[in-house]
Design a protein around this motif. Structure first.
Motif, short mmCIF file in Angstrom:
data_model
loop_
_atom_site.label_atom_id
_atom_site.label_comp_id
_atom_site.label_asym_id
_atom_site.label_seq_id
_atom_site.Cartn_x
_atom_site.Cartn_y
_atom_site.Cartn_z
N LYS A 1 -10.48 -18.22 -7.19
CA LYS A 1 -11.91 -18.48 -7.12
C LYS A 1 -12.74 -17.70 -8.13
N VAL A 2 -12.28 -16.56 -8.56
CA VAL A 2 -13.11 -15.74 -9.43
C VAL A 2 -12.65 -15.90 -10.87
N ARG A 3 -13.47 -16.54 -11.65
CA ARG A 3 -13.16 -16.77 -13.06
C ARG A 3 -13.89 -15.73 -13.91
N ALA A 4 -13.54 -15.64 -15.14
CA ALA A 4 -14.13 -14.64 -16.04
C ALA A 4 -15.65 -14.69 -15.97
N GLY A 5 -16.26 -13.56 -15.68
CA GLY A 5 -17.71 -13.46 -15.66
C GLY A 5 -18.36 -13.91 -14.37
N GLU A 6 -17.60 -14.49 -13.45
CA GLU A 6 -18.18 -14.96 -12.19
C GLU A 6 -17.91 -13.93 -11.10
N ALA A 7 -18.95 -13.53 -10.41
CA ALA A 7 -18.80 -12.57 -9.34
C ALA A 7 -18.58 -13.29 -8.01
N MET A 8 -17.93 -12.61 -7.08
CA MET A 8 -17.73 -13.16 -5.76
C MET A 8 -19.07 -13.30 -5.04
N ILE A 9 -19.96 -12.34 -5.28
CA ILE A 9 -21.30 -12.36 -4.70
C ILE A 9 -22.30 -12.22 -5.84
N GLN A 10 -23.22 -13.16 -5.94
CA GLN A 10 -24.28 -13.10 -6.94
C GLN A 10 -25.61 -13.04 -6.21
N ALA A 11 -26.49 -12.14 -6.66
CA ALA A 11 -27.78 -11.96 -6.00
C ALA A 11 -28.82 -11.51 -7.02
N ASP A 12 -30.08 -11.68 -6.65
CA ASP A 12 -31.16 -11.14 -7.48
C ASP A 12 -31.09 -9.62 -7.47
N SER A 13 -30.92 -9.04 -6.27
CA SER A 13 -30.80 -7.59 -6.13
C SER A 13 -29.87 -7.29 -4.96
N ALA A 14 -29.39 -6.05 -4.88
CA ALA A 14 -28.47 -5.67 -3.81
C ALA A 14 -28.78 -4.28 -3.32
N VAL A 15 -28.71 -4.11 -2.00
CA VAL A 15 -28.81 -2.81 -1.34
C VAL A 15 -27.47 -2.62 -0.64
N LEU A 16 -26.69 -1.64 -1.11
CA LEU A 16 -25.32 -1.49 -0.64
C LEU A 16 -25.18 -0.25 0.23
N GLY A 17 -24.42 -0.39 1.30
CA GLY A 17 -24.07 0.70 2.20
C GLY A 17 -22.85 0.28 2.98
N GLY A 18 -22.34 1.15 3.82
CA GLY A 18 -21.18 0.80 4.63
C GLY A 18 -19.91 0.76 3.82
N THR A 19 -18.96 -0.03 4.31
CA THR A 19 -17.61 -0.08 3.73
C THR A 19 -17.38 -1.38 2.99
N LEU A 20 -16.77 -1.28 1.82
CA LEU A 20 -16.26 -2.42 1.08
C LEU A 20 -14.75 -2.37 1.19
N ASP A 21 -14.13 -3.43 1.77
CA ASP A 21 -12.68 -3.49 1.91
C ASP A 21 -12.17 -4.70 1.13
N ILE A 22 -11.34 -4.46 0.13
CA ILE A 22 -10.81 -5.51 -0.73
C ILE A 22 -9.33 -5.69 -0.44
N THR A 23 -8.93 -6.93 -0.14
CA THR A 23 -7.54 -7.25 0.14
C THR A 23 -7.08 -8.39 -0.77
N GLY A 24 -5.78 -8.64 -0.79
CA GLY A 24 -5.25 -9.80 -1.48
C GLY A 24 -4.87 -9.57 -2.93
N PHE A 25 -4.94 -8.35 -3.41
CA PHE A 25 -4.53 -8.08 -4.78
C PHE A 25 -3.02 -7.88 -4.82
N ASP A 26 -2.45 -8.02 -5.97
CA ASP A 26 -1.01 -7.89 -6.14
C ASP A 26 -0.68 -6.46 -6.55
N ALA A 27 -0.23 -5.66 -5.58
CA ALA A 27 0.06 -4.26 -5.83
C ALA A 27 1.32 -4.08 -6.69
N SER A 28 2.07 -5.15 -6.92
CA SER A 28 3.30 -5.02 -7.71
C SER A 28 3.05 -5.15 -9.20
N LEU A 29 1.81 -5.42 -9.60
CA LEU A 29 1.51 -5.57 -11.02
C LEU A 29 1.71 -4.26 -11.76
N PRO A 30 2.27 -4.31 -12.96
CA PRO A 30 2.35 -3.09 -13.77
C PRO A 30 0.96 -2.73 -14.30
#
Length: 186
Positions: free
Chosen positions: A107-136
């Motif tokens: 889903k995420v192509r070059a230059g495209e963010a998963m979340i696009q917004a005019d502005s963002a106020v961030l707090g709490g936890t960001l949990d990222i899953t699904g990446f390939d930990a076996s990559l060199p």
């Protein structure tokens, strides 16, 4: 469902629930209750989304659109691998909230963010899953992902970031810093 301006559709849910209809209109959606609400329809475009409790799971193909989007303290928002989120106003993750992002899929192509917004106020936890930990390490540059992109301001940070539930500080294999061509990110 069509939402009228200045009115909210309130979901007070327990257990696991699926909303298979697209949501549209200038009104808002409020997710209450400790259950999950899985949104699966393509083409939702609403005035506002407030996740007050439980988990709002964006599972649609393509973008879910909202004027504002807020995940409140104690609540969670999850983007499954097929979903994107576009917010024309402010995207807010309050302190004590959780943002779960799955990187599986294409889903995420070059230059495209998963979340696009005019502005963002961030707090709490960001949990990222699904990446390939076996990559060199040499393959990591080809697998960079932009999580959030704003047009204007992103002046705050998540209080913690985890990868697959494992809390981690920054672990840099390669340091690189530069302004983006549009001078909006560094």
């Amino acid at each position: 469902f069509t939402l009228e301006a200045n009115k909210s559709l309130i979901f007070n849910l327990t257990g696991e629930n699926t909303v298979a209809n697209a949501l549209s209109g200038h009104g808002g959606v409020e997710k209450n209750g400790d259950g999950s609400m899985r949104l699966t329809a393509q083409g939702s475009d609403i005035g506002s989304m407030a996740v007050a409790a439980g988990d709002a799971v964006l599972a649609q193909q393509g973008a879910f659109r909202a004027g504002t989007y807020t995940t409140q303290t104690g609540a969670a928002t999850t983007l499954e691998s097929s979903a994107l989120l576009n917010v024309s106003g402010t995207f807010t993750q309050q302190t004590g909230s959780t943002l779960n992002l799955s990187l599986n899929g294409d889903k995420v192509r070059a230059g495209e963010a998963m979340i696009q917004a005019d502005s963002a106020v961030l707090g709490g936890t960001l949990d990222i899953t699904g990446f390939d930990a076996s990559l060199p390490a040499s393959a990591l540059m080809a697998n960079r992902v932009m999580v959030i992109k704003t047009t204007n301001a992103m002046n705050t940070e998540f209080s913690q970031v985890s990868f697959g539930g494992a809390l981690a500080g920054a672990d840099y294999l390669l340091l690189h810093g530069s302004r983006t061509p549009d001078n909006l990110r560094y």
